[in-house]
Design a protein around this motif. Structure first.
Motif, PDB file in Angstrom:
ATOM      1  N   ILE A  90       0.846  -1.212   0.026  1.00 43.71           N
ATOM      2  CA  ILE A  90      -0.067   0.041  -0.042  1.00 43.71           C
ATOM      3  C   ILE A  90       0.904   1.382   0.068  1.00 43.71           C
ATOM      4  O   ILE A  90       0.767   2.082  -0.854  1.00 43.71           O
ATOM      5  N   ALA A  91       1.854   1.198   0.975  1.00 45.28           N
ATOM      6  CA  ALA A  91       2.868   2.385   0.774  1.00 45.28           C
ATOM      7  C   ALA A  91       3.378   2.624  -0.412  1.00 45.28           C
ATOM      8  O   ALA A  91       3.627   3.680  -0.813  1.00 45.28           O
ATOM      9  N   SER A  92       4.045   1.607  -1.015  1.00 40.85           N
ATOM     10  CA  SER A  92       4.830   1.902  -2.102  1.00 40.85           C
ATOM     11  C   SER A  92       3.837   2.129  -3.361  1.00 40.85           C
ATOM     12  O   SER A  92       4.241   2.876  -4.169  1.00 40.85           O
ATOM     13  N   PHE A  93       2.447   1.694  -3.313  1.00 41.15           N
ATOM     14  CA  PHE A  93       1.653   2.210  -4.356  1.00 41.15           C
ATOM     15  C   PHE A  93       1.402   3.603  -4.315  1.00 41.15           C
ATOM     16  O   PHE A  93       1.389   4.265  -5.246  1.00 41.15           O
ATOM     17  N   ASN A  94       1.027   3.974  -3.112  1.00 44.91           N
ATOM     18  CA  ASN A  94       0.534   5.190  -2.822  1.00 44.91           C
ATOM     19  C   ASN A  94       1.855   6.341  -3.223  1.00 44.91           C
ATOM     20  O   ASN A  94       1.615   7.674  -3.499  1.00 44.91           O
ATOM     21  N   LYS A  95       2.969   5.666  -2.666  1.00 46.82           N
ATOM     22  CA  LYS A  95       4.168   6.601  -3.055  1.00 46.82           C
ATOM     23  C   LYS A  95       4.325   6.922  -4.525  1.00 46.82           C
ATOM     24  O   LYS A  95       5.316   7.843  -4.913  1.00 46.82           O
ATOM     25  N   THR A  96       4.311   6.011  -5.445  1.00 48.94           N
ATOM     26  CA  THR A  96       4.513   6.049  -6.813  1.00 48.94           C
ATOM     27  C   THR A  96       3.456   6.175  -7.524  1.00 48.94           C
ATOM     28  O   THR A  96       3.819   6.521  -9.059  1.00 48.94           O
ATOM     29  N   HIS A  97       2.335   6.566  -7.040  1.00 53.25           N
ATOM     30  CA  HIS A  97       1.066   6.942  -7.936  1.00 53.25           C
ATOM     31  C   HIS A  97       0.599   8.460  -7.570  1.00 53.25           C
ATOM     32  O   HIS A  97       0.076   8.763  -6.246  1.00 53.25           O
ATOM     33  N   THR A  98       0.727   9.281  -8.513  1.00 54.86           N
ATOM     34  CA  THR A  98       0.049  10.647  -8.199  1.00 54.86           C
ATOM     35  C   THR A  98      -1.568  10.850  -8.762  1.00 54.86           C
ATOM     36  O   THR A  98      -2.178  11.730  -8.305  1.00 54.86           O
ATOM     37  N   ASP A  99      -1.635   9.885  -9.589  1.00 54.91           N
ATOM     38  CA  ASP A  99      -3.038   9.968 -10.222  1.00 54.91           C
ATOM     39  C   ASP A  99      -3.965   8.624  -9.621  1.00 54.91           C
ATOM     40  O   ASP A  99      -5.106   8.672 -10.003  1.00 54.91           O
ATOM     41  N   ALA A 100      -3.611   7.984  -8.318  1.00 54.69           N
ATOM     42  CA  ALA A 100      -4.371   6.960  -7.882  1.00 54.69           C
ATOM     43  C   ALA A 100      -3.822   6.945  -6.323  1.00 54.69           C
ATOM     44  O   ALA A 100      -3.086   7.318  -5.962  1.00 54.69           O
ATOM     45  N   ARG A 101      -4.743   6.393  -5.756  1.00 52.83           N
ATOM     46  CA  ARG A 101      -4.503   6.164  -4.469  1.00 52.83           C
ATOM     47  C   ARG A 101      -5.421   4.983  -3.863  1.00 52.83           C
ATOM     48  O   ARG A 101      -6.679   4.652  -4.013  1.00 52.83           O
ATOM     49  N   ILE A 102      -4.647   4.314  -2.688  1.00 45.71           N
ATOM     50  CA  ILE A 102      -5.237   2.987  -2.191  1.00 45.71           C
ATOM     51  C   ILE A 102      -5.939   3.636  -0.916  1.00 45.71           C
ATOM     52  O   ILE A 102      -5.224   4.026  -0.065  1.00 45.71           O
ATOM     53  N   LEU A 103      -6.883   3.245  -0.550  1.00 49.84           N
ATOM     54  CA  LEU A 103      -7.527   3.483   0.781  1.00 49.84           C
ATOM     55  C   LEU A 103      -7.536   2.054   1.635  1.00 49.84           C
ATOM     56  O   LEU A 103      -8.466   1.267   1.000  1.00 49.84           O
ATOM     57  N   LEU A 104      -7.472   2.040   2.715  1.00 50.01           N
ATOM     58  CA  LEU A 104      -7.653   0.944   3.563  1.00 50.01           C
ATOM     59  C   LEU A 104      -9.139   0.742   4.156  1.00 50.01           C
ATOM     60  O   LEU A 104      -9.468   1.712   4.614  1.00 50.01           O
ATOM     61  N   LEU A 105      -9.929  -0.389   3.857  1.00 50.23           N
ATOM     62  CA  LEU A 105     -11.340  -0.408   4.215  1.00 50.23           C
ATOM     63  C   LEU A 105     -10.866  -1.253   5.369  1.00 50.23           C
ATOM     64  O   LEU A 105     -11.209  -2.759   5.206  1.00 50.23           O
ATOM     65  N   ASP A 106     -11.089  -1.208   6.656  1.00 49.33           N
ATOM     66  CA  ASP A 106     -10.746  -1.892   7.641  1.00 49.33           C
ATOM     67  C   ASP A 106     -12.078  -2.563   8.301  1.00 49.33           C
ATOM     68  O   ASP A 106     -12.785  -1.747   9.245  1.00 49.33           O
ATOM     69  N   TYR A 107     -12.343  -3.729   8.280  1.00 47.70           N
ATOM     70  CA  TYR A 107     -13.342  -4.515   8.807  1.00 47.70           C
ATOM     71  C   TYR A 107     -12.941  -5.347   9.962  1.00 47.70           C
ATOM     72  O   TYR A 107     -13.810  -5.725  10.480  1.00 47.70           O
ATOM     73  N   SER A 108     -11.753  -5.139  10.224  1.00 42.19           N
ATOM     74  CA  SER A 108     -11.393  -5.854  11.580  1.00 42.19           C
ATOM     75  C   SER A 108     -11.789  -5.331  12.732  1.00 42.19           C
ATOM     76  O   SER A 108     -11.885  -6.068  14.061  1.00 42.19           O
ATOM     77  N   VAL A 109     -12.272  -4.077  12.453  1.00 45.46           N
ATOM     78  CA  VAL A 109     -12.911  -3.087  13.941  1.00 45.46           C
ATOM     79  C   VAL A 109     -14.377  -3.857  14.321  1.00 45.46           C
ATOM     80  O   VAL A 109     -14.602  -3.764  15.409  1.00 45.46           O
ATOM     81  N   TYR A 110     -14.704  -4.870  13.505  1.00 42.47           N
ATOM     82  CA  TYR A 110     -16.195  -5.347  14.062  1.00 42.47           C
ATOM     83  C   TYR A 110     -15.773  -6.511  14.653  1.00 42.47           C
ATOM     84  O   TYR A 110     -16.417  -7.556  15.214  1.00 42.47           O
ATOM     85  N   ALA A 111     -14.583  -7.284  14.563  1.00 43.25           N
ATOM     86  CA  ALA A 111     -14.144  -8.528  15.160  1.00 43.25           C
ATOM     87  C   ALA A 111     -14.258  -8.541  16.966  1.00 43.25           C
ATOM     88  O   ALA A 111     -14.030  -7.246  17.324  1.00 43.25           O
TER      89      ALA A 111
END
Length: 498
Positions: free
Chosen positions: A83-104
């Motif tokens: 995720i970190a590598s993708f976001n650092k190397t893309h100015t036209d796109a971004r990955i956001l984390l969808l965290d469902y672990s909070v429901y555990a």
């Protein structure tokens, strides 16, 4: 990372100042030193100092946003790095984390995955990529069962670095579904049965590297005098130990919607199960191997008095156990009857069929797969890439491994010069000298391994089988009665899901 202030009532108010993953940082690889000016923070990253400051508001409407859904705490550094590598190397796109672990919850650790699966099925959530564990996470299993994935083969075929030739065949086999590749992983693990070569030959199966359930039952029922099938086997563990996650597939075909638990072969399996010891007390009376310890125990194993050994590995340091199971270099990985050696992973990446930008999602997946993981829980894991797996095997050439008959294992790196001899051992044991021939033996054995995860027997069906077998073993009805009950319940289960 949070900042804390006090409100007018002197009560603590917290504010998130930095979300590591969504800020393109891996929390496991950076160390906070302290503040740098009014809005900056000084970190140590890869041994160098860096100052990070807020980049200002990012208008997500101006970039392509990909969501990566997780349902467990983000312990896997590969995912964080990708995720970190993708976001650092893309100015036209971004990955956001969808965290469902909070429901555990502490009572239900898979609640997050169950919630994610329900939200996806109901059209509430549309993640582009889902990360999870096959066979344990409902969200991952739903993607496979309902075929809500994007086939990764076209991306592999167009990729110069990450392609079919670069990945171990057993991994592709495990992650394939009806000609499509539904997911990938950074690493793999395997589970299997080893058979003693001498016993295999004595039973007329010399040269076999796989077998059907009928062949296994013939083998088990016609062992040479004084040879036990395996160590410590009870009625309650027969399916798990001898058939693994796929062996019941001889009687259950979800794809075709049919089952045959009332067949003569399954009734034969039931009778075989009933012939096993009921509990540990009976096992100890019937099994000289189980009752033995130390050198006496290894005497049985080394001299062909035990036919089968359960084996599996997720780390390189576990591979010497293939040899020490029977203290033989010519071990045979025969696998589970009707299924062979199982290959899987605890973290896979699947691009969903609703992904808005599959090509960009593939860039994330390939980054995760190509990430060089140093270790997992301090131990080196098996990479899915052929070249890296070979390199990892080569590291064992420089290790001297001693398996003591007391149960302890001692590893020396590099090998001592001169090497340890049997006369040097402080107690009885077996010296493992791992060579290139041993590495090739492992590679050859894994070449034909792997069962598509889509063939895994559903947990609900396994539960039905185990419940009815338990009643049969407790004296409720005959083998034929048990088979009919399982056939009826499994048929209803299938009909409800057509």
């Amino acid at each position: 990372m949070y900042g804390v202030t006090y409100d007018e009532k002197s009560e603590i108010v917290s504010e998130c100042l930095l979300d590591y993953v969504n800020s393109s940082l891996n929390a496991d690889k950076v160390s906070l030193v302290g503040p740098a000016g009014e809005d900056g923070f000084l970190f140590i990253e890869d041994g160098h100092p860096f100052v990070y400051r807020p980049a200002g508001s990012v208008n997500l409407a101006d970039v392509t946003v990909l969501t990566v859904a997780i349902s467990r705490p983000l312990w896997d550094e590969v995912v964080q790095n990708a995720i970190a590598s993708f976001n650092k190397t893309h100015t036209d796109a971004r990955i956001l984390l969808l965290d469902y672990s909070v429901y555990a919850t502490s009572e239900n650790s898979t609640a997050g995955s169950e919630r994610l699966a329900l939200d996806m099925a109901a059209g509430i959530s549309f993640p582009d990529i889902v990360v999870g564990r096959p066979g344990e996470d409902a969200s991952i299993d739903m993607i496979l069962d309902k075929r809500r994935y994007t086939d990764l083969y076209p991306f592999l075929d167009a990729d110069p670095d990450l392609n079919r030739d670069a990945i171990l065949d057993c991994v592709l086999t495990a992650f394939e579904d009806r000609g499509a590749l539904w997911c990938l992983s950074n690493y793999f693990l395997f589970d299997t049965l080893l058979v003693h070569p001498d016993v295999l030959e004595a039973c007329g199966l010399d040269g076999k590297t796989s077998w059907t359930l009928a062949e296994f039952l013939d083998f088990a029922e016609n062992l040479p005098e004084g040879v036990e099938l395996t160590d410590g086997l009870l009625q309650s563990g027969a399916i798990r130990v001898l058939l693994g996650n796929y062996g019941l597939g001889a009687f259950f075909d979800r794809e075709e919607g049919i089952c045959s638990f009332d067949s003569p072969e399954f009734i034969r399996w039931l009778r075989f199960t009933a012939s096993l010891p009921k509990d540990e007390a009976e096992l100890r009376k019937r099994s000289p191997v189980y009752a033995a310890s130390g050198p006496e125990r290894y005497d049985y194993l080394m001299n062909g008095k035990v036919a089968l050994a359960s084996s599996g590995a997720a780390f390189y340091m576990a591979l010497p156990y293939l040899e020490t199971a029977f203290d033989r270099k010519d071990w045979v990985m025969i696998g589970y009857p009707g299924a062979g050696t199982e290959v899987s992973a605890q973290t896979v990446y699947a691009i969903t069929s609703t992904c808005t930008a599959p090509a960009l999602a593939w860039e994330f997946v390939r980054t995760a797969v190509l990430e060089e993981r140093e270790s997992y829980y301090g131990r080196d894991v098996f990479p899915v890439l052929k070249d890296r797996f070979r390199d990892g095997l080569a590291q064992l050439y420089d290790q001297e491994i001693i398996q003591y008959f007391s149960g302890n294992m001692h590893i020396t790196t590099p090998k001592p010069d001169p090497p340890t001899t049997y006369a040097d051992l402080r107690e009885p044991g077996y010296i493992v000298d791992f060579t290139k021939a041993d590495a090739e033996h492992i590679l050859d054995s894994l070449a034909s391994a792997g069962v598509p995860l889509s063939k895994r027997i559903p947990a609900e069906v396994t539960a039905i089988v185990e419940e009815e077998i338990s009643a049969f073993l407790a004296g409720h009805g005959s083998a034929e009665d048990c088979a009919r009950k399982i056939q009826s319940r499994a048929s209803i289960w299938l009909a409800e899901r057509q």
